[in-house]
Design a protein around this motif. Structure first.
Motif, mmCIF file in Angstrom:
data_model
loop_
_atom_site.group_PDB
_atom_site.id
_atom_site.type_symbol
_atom_site.label_atom_id
_atom_site.label_comp_id
_atom_site.label_asym_id
_atom_site.label_seq_id
_atom_site.Cartn_x
_atom_site.Cartn_y
_atom_site.Cartn_z
ATOM 1 N N TYR A 89 140.113 1.322 38.195
ATOM 2 C CA TYR A 89 139.233 1.146 37.034
ATOM 3 C C TYR A 89 137.809 1.575 37.374
ATOM 4 C CZ TYR A 89 142.926 -1.957 35.147
ATOM 5 O OH TYR A 89 144.109 -2.486 34.686
ATOM 6 N N LEU A 90 137.338 1.161 38.557
ATOM 7 C CA LEU A 90 135.966 1.478 38.969
ATOM 8 C C LEU A 90 135.786 2.959 39.275
ATOM 9 C CD1 LEU A 90 135.357 -1.634 41.255
ATOM 10 C CD2 LEU A 90 134.115 -1.109 39.140
ATOM 11 N N ALA A 91 136.887 3.637 39.593
ATOM 12 C CA ALA A 91 136.816 5.078 39.847
ATOM 13 C C ALA A 91 136.827 5.881 38.548
ATOM 14 C CB ALA A 91 137.990 5.510 40.733
ATOM 15 N N LEU A 92 137.293 5.284 37.471
ATOM 16 C CA LEU A 92 137.445 6.014 36.204
ATOM 17 C C LEU A 92 136.376 5.674 35.167
ATOM 18 C CD1 LEU A 92 141.311 5.595 35.893
ATOM 19 C CD2 LEU A 92 140.125 7.786 36.093
ATOM 20 N N LEU A 93 135.841 4.436 35.231
ATOM 21 C CA LEU A 93 134.914 3.971 34.199
ATOM 22 C C LEU A 93 133.658 3.370 34.821
ATOM 23 C CD1 LEU A 93 137.561 2.079 32.033
ATOM 24 C CD2 LEU A 93 136.377 4.170 31.314
ATOM 25 N N PRO A 94 132.497 3.572 34.200
ATOM 26 C CA PRO A 94 131.289 2.902 34.689
ATOM 27 C C PRO A 94 131.385 1.398 34.465
ATOM 28 C CG PRO A 94 130.843 4.022 32.621
ATOM 29 C CD PRO A 94 132.230 4.426 33.019
ATOM 30 N N MET A 95 130.772 0.637 35.350
ATOM 31 C CA MET A 95 130.802 -0.825 35.224
ATOM 32 C C MET A 95 130.111 -1.269 33.932
ATOM 33 S SD MET A 95 131.859 -3.435 37.095
ATOM 34 C CE MET A 95 131.554 -5.159 37.447
ATOM 35 N N ALA A 144 141.103 2.956 30.935
ATOM 36 C CA ALA A 144 141.261 3.719 32.176
ATOM 37 C C ALA A 144 142.347 4.782 32.027
ATOM 38 C CB ALA A 144 141.592 2.780 33.329
ATOM 39 N N ALA A 145 143.458 4.400 31.403
ATOM 40 C CA ALA A 145 144.545 5.365 31.188
ATOM 41 C C ALA A 145 144.081 6.512 30.307
ATOM 42 C CB ALA A 145 145.750 4.670 30.565
ATOM 43 N N GLY A 146 143.193 6.207 29.352
ATOM 44 C CA GLY A 146 142.663 7.251 28.477
ATOM 45 C C GLY A 146 141.874 8.299 29.235
ATOM 46 N N MET A 147 141.224 7.898 30.315
ATOM 47 C CA MET A 147 140.468 8.852 31.135
ATOM 48 C C MET A 147 141.411 9.783 31.901
ATOM 49 S SD MET A 147 137.505 7.943 30.268
ATOM 50 C CE MET A 147 136.605 9.076 31.321
ATOM 51 N N SER A 173 131.683 2.953 26.675
ATOM 52 C CA SER A 173 131.861 1.498 26.558
ATOM 53 C C SER A 173 131.891 0.849 27.934
ATOM 54 C CB SER A 173 133.154 1.171 25.808
ATOM 55 O OG SER A 173 133.101 1.642 24.485
ATOM 56 N N GLY A 174 132.367 1.611 28.922
ATOM 57 C CA GLY A 174 132.439 1.091 30.281
ATOM 58 C C GLY A 174 133.488 -0.002 30.431
ATOM 59 N N ILE A 175 133.547 -0.560 31.636
ATOM 60 C CA ILE A 175 134.506 -1.634 31.902
ATOM 61 C C ILE A 175 134.124 -2.889 31.113
ATOM 62 C CG2 ILE A 175 135.381 -3.221 33.677
ATOM 63 C CD1 ILE A 175 135.169 -0.895 35.675
ATOM 64 N N MET A 176 132.826 -3.170 31.056
ATOM 65 C CA MET A 176 132.361 -4.397 30.399
ATOM 66 C C MET A 176 132.770 -4.483 28.931
ATOM 67 S SD MET A 176 128.505 -5.226 31.634
ATOM 68 C CE MET A 176 128.092 -5.573 33.335
ATOM 69 N N PHE A 177 132.692 -3.359 28.236
ATOM 70 C CA PHE A 177 132.876 -3.394 26.788
ATOM 71 C C PHE A 177 134.058 -2.544 26.322
ATOM 72 C CE2 PHE A 177 128.305 -4.144 27.578
ATOM 73 C CZ PHE A 177 128.241 -5.450 27.119
ATOM 74 N N ALA A 178 135.089 -2.484 27.157
ATOM 75 C CA ALA A 178 136.311 -1.790 26.747
ATOM 76 C C ALA A 178 136.810 -2.393 25.434
ATOM 77 C CB ALA A 178 137.377 -1.924 27.826
ATOM 78 N N SER A 179 137.320 -1.569 24.551
ATOM 79 C CA SER A 179 137.761 -2.021 23.231
ATOM 80 C C SER A 179 138.769 -3.164 23.352
ATOM 81 C CB SER A 179 138.401 -0.850 22.474
ATOM 82 O OG SER A 179 138.900 -1.277 21.229
ATOM 83 N N ASN A 180 138.445 -4.305 22.723
ATOM 84 C CA ASN A 180 139.312 -5.494 22.786
ATOM 85 C C ASN A 180 139.616 -5.916 24.218
ATOM 86 O OD1 ASN A 180 139.630 -5.787 19.917
ATOM 87 N ND2 ASN A 180 141.032 -4.047 19.979
ATOM 88 N N ASP A 181 138.718 -5.596 25.135
ATOM 89 C CA ASP A 181 138.880 -5.901 26.571
ATOM 90 C C ASP A 181 140.058 -5.166 27.211
ATOM 91 O OD1 ASP A 181 136.663 -7.475 26.579
ATOM 92 O OD2 ASP A 181 137.703 -9.387 26.793
ATOM 93 N N GLY A 235 144.963 7.406 38.701
ATOM 94 C CA GLY A 235 143.587 6.980 38.450
ATOM 95 C C GLY A 235 142.664 7.325 39.594
ATOM 96 N N LEU A 236 143.105 7.071 40.816
ATOM 97 C CA LEU A 236 142.282 7.400 41.980
ATOM 98 C C LEU A 236 142.162 8.911 42.162
ATOM 99 C CD1 LEU A 236 143.547 4.673 44.495
ATOM 100 C CD2 LEU A 236 141.344 4.747 43.314
ATOM 101 N N TYR A 237 143.250 9.635 41.881
ATOM 102 C CA TYR A 237 143.217 11.097 42.007
ATOM 103 C C TYR A 237 142.191 11.705 41.054
ATOM 104 C CZ TYR A 237 144.652 15.973 41.635
ATOM 105 O OH TYR A 237 144.651 17.356 41.611
#
Length: 481
Positions: free
Chosen positions: A283-289, A315-318, A301-309, A185-187
């Motif tokens: 998570y913060l490196a892969l998705l917008p807040m 993040a893994a999808g990214m 969707s970002g971190i806030m509105f990830a599907s079903n939380d 994720g960080l990479y």
């Protein structure tokens, strides 16, 4: 009854105990709760601060528990510590809360989570077997949840060696998988500007609420409102970091417990704290807040509105694309199955200790041919299965989280009480930073509890109600004796 029928055998080493601490802590929470926390606090910096504070107070609590564990290296752990400091009634209320809600409720919740993620591979698990009225349906996934609890209980009745092998394998697997997710994720994330964008205006906190009609309301948070929101949402990270104290329940089966329990508490909580903070950085490196509730992609969707939380899956999808759905499902299945293995192993020992003190079913004092409190394990299994089928464990756990924090505070205050009451008792390990570290934990956690009383009065009141309900039960048991 012969002595060997009621005396546990010490066969767990430092690695086994540390595996139990870390394995019991890491369930499904780290893959889910960050979404709700992001909506509650709206700030990348505050999000990481909350996870870091959660980790620090958890490690501080573990370091303080070490002194009590060294003094009382017996099965039952926290139950024994509370009784030594406060007497039988308070210790019973703790055991009552753990049995009725905390331990069994968490086991039920984790088993259902395991079954729900298994449905990604086997969609027929969502099929309904039968319904009762309009509000209850029994699905294949609920059946799987029950079977998983029964299977892990059976494995743990076959001897502590069987339980520890399963626990060590599953804990190792999920630690490796989590580190892989963090590193990849960080990479991937650090090759984009997402992390830096999330840390632009990183201290500007806000609460985001989506109304049923789809309207989004964003409220800026400052001052006391910010502290209140931070304390309220910290319940999510605290719940995800809970169960570290379960190793104290099996103190009667740990080799050199006066040394190994304090060490395992520190090592296990430290490892999980590092993993949790790094996972949130990933998570913060892969998705917008921020994001959009009805967005078509995980990124939008970002971190806030990830599907079903399911922020972990997003993040893994990214990193891995569509295949990540199955990779993350497999990781959560291993993680939840491993967490329940540890919870089931340790919980039975607490009820065994209660029974030996006349505060639980008498039969729970008996050990089987494998030197395991099998009857205590099966009683725990039955009630956890009932909660899993009922589907009420989620509400119960919300109520009980507050009560659980109160018992943590009481236990660590017990360090001060026993220092005064029993100054000459042997203490192979003394609480790190005493009196400052234990006092800091008590002050911070008390502040969180007081904030919850103000901001979440209904749930905290119901949590206290569950604890107080144990008082008439205690006196009923005493009168019966």
């Amino acid at each position: 009854m012969s002595e060997n029928k009621t005396e546990l055998k010490r066969s767990l080493g430092l690695i086994d105990a540390t595996s139990l601490v870390a394995g019991s802590m890491i369930g499904s929470g780290i893959f889910i709760v960050t979404s709700a926390m992001a909506r509650d606090i709206g700030s990348a910096a505050w999000l990481l601060v909350i996870w870091l504070v959660t980790g620090l107070i958890t490690v501080a609590a573990a370091l303080s528990y070490g002194e009590l564990a060294g003094m009382m290296p017996n099965a039952g752990g926290q139950f024994v510590y509370i009784q030594r400091a406060y007497g039988r009634l308070v210790s019973f209320l703790y055991g009552w809360t753990v049995f009725t809600v905390v331990q069994t409720g968490v086991i039920a919740a984790i088993a259902v989570t395991f079954a729900n993620y298994s449905a990604i591979f086997f969609p027929t698990l969502d099929d309904v077997i039968f319904t009762i009225g309009t509000n209850f349906s029994f699905t294949n996934s609920k059946l799987l949840a029950i079977l998983s609890i029964i299977l892990l209980t059976y494995i743990n009745t076959q001897g502590v060696k069987s339980g520890k092998i399963v626990q060590l394998i599953l804990t190792s697997a999920k630690l490796i998988a989590l580190f892989a997710l963090i590193i990849l994720g960080l990479y991937v994330g650090l090759q984009t500007n997402i992390l830096s964008d999330n840390f632009t205006n990183m201290w500007e906190a806000s609460k985001t609420v989506v109304d049923p009609n789809g309207t989004i309301t964003v409220t800026k948070l400052t001052g006391m409102a910010l502290l209140g929101a931070a304390a309220a949402t910290m319940i999510n990270s605290l719940f995800s970091s809970d169960a570290w104290n379960n190793v104290t329940f099996i103190a009667g089966e740990i080799k050199e417990p006066k040394k190994n329990i304090p060490r395992s508490l520190f090592l296990g909580t430290l490892i999980v704290t590092i993993i949790y903070v790094l996972a949130n950085v990933a998570y913060l490196a892969l998705l917008p807040m921020q994001g959009t509730p009805e967005a078509a992609t995980a990124f939008d969707s970002g971190i806030m509105f990830a599907s079903n939380d399911r922020v972990g899956a997003a993040a893994a999808g990214m990193i891995m694309g569509n295949v990540s759905v199955f990779v993350m499902a497999a990781l959560i299945m291993v993680s939840t199955f491993g967490a329940n293995s540890g919870l089931i192993l340790s919980g039975g020992r607490l009820f065994f200790a209660m029974a030996k003190d006349g505060l639980f079913f008498k039969q729970a004092t008996e050990l089987n041919k494998n030197q395991v409190p099998a009857k205590a394990l099966w009683v725990q299994c039955i009630w956890a299965c009932v909660l899993a089928v009922s589907g009420k464990f989620g509400d119960l756990l919300t109520y009980a989280t507050f009560a659980n924090l109160l018992f943590y505070i009481l236990t660590i205050l017990g360090v001060f009480i026993l220092r005064k009451k029993e100054p000459n008792t042997e203490r192979p390990y003394k609480a790190f930073g005493y009196p400052f570290v234990p006092a800091l934990y008590v002050l911070v956690t008390t502040g969180i509890c007081l904030t919850l009383l103000v901001y979440d009065t209904v749930n905290t009141g119901l949590g206290l109600g569950i604890v107080l309900l144990g008082i008439p039960v205690y006196y009923f048991l005493m009168n019966k004796k």
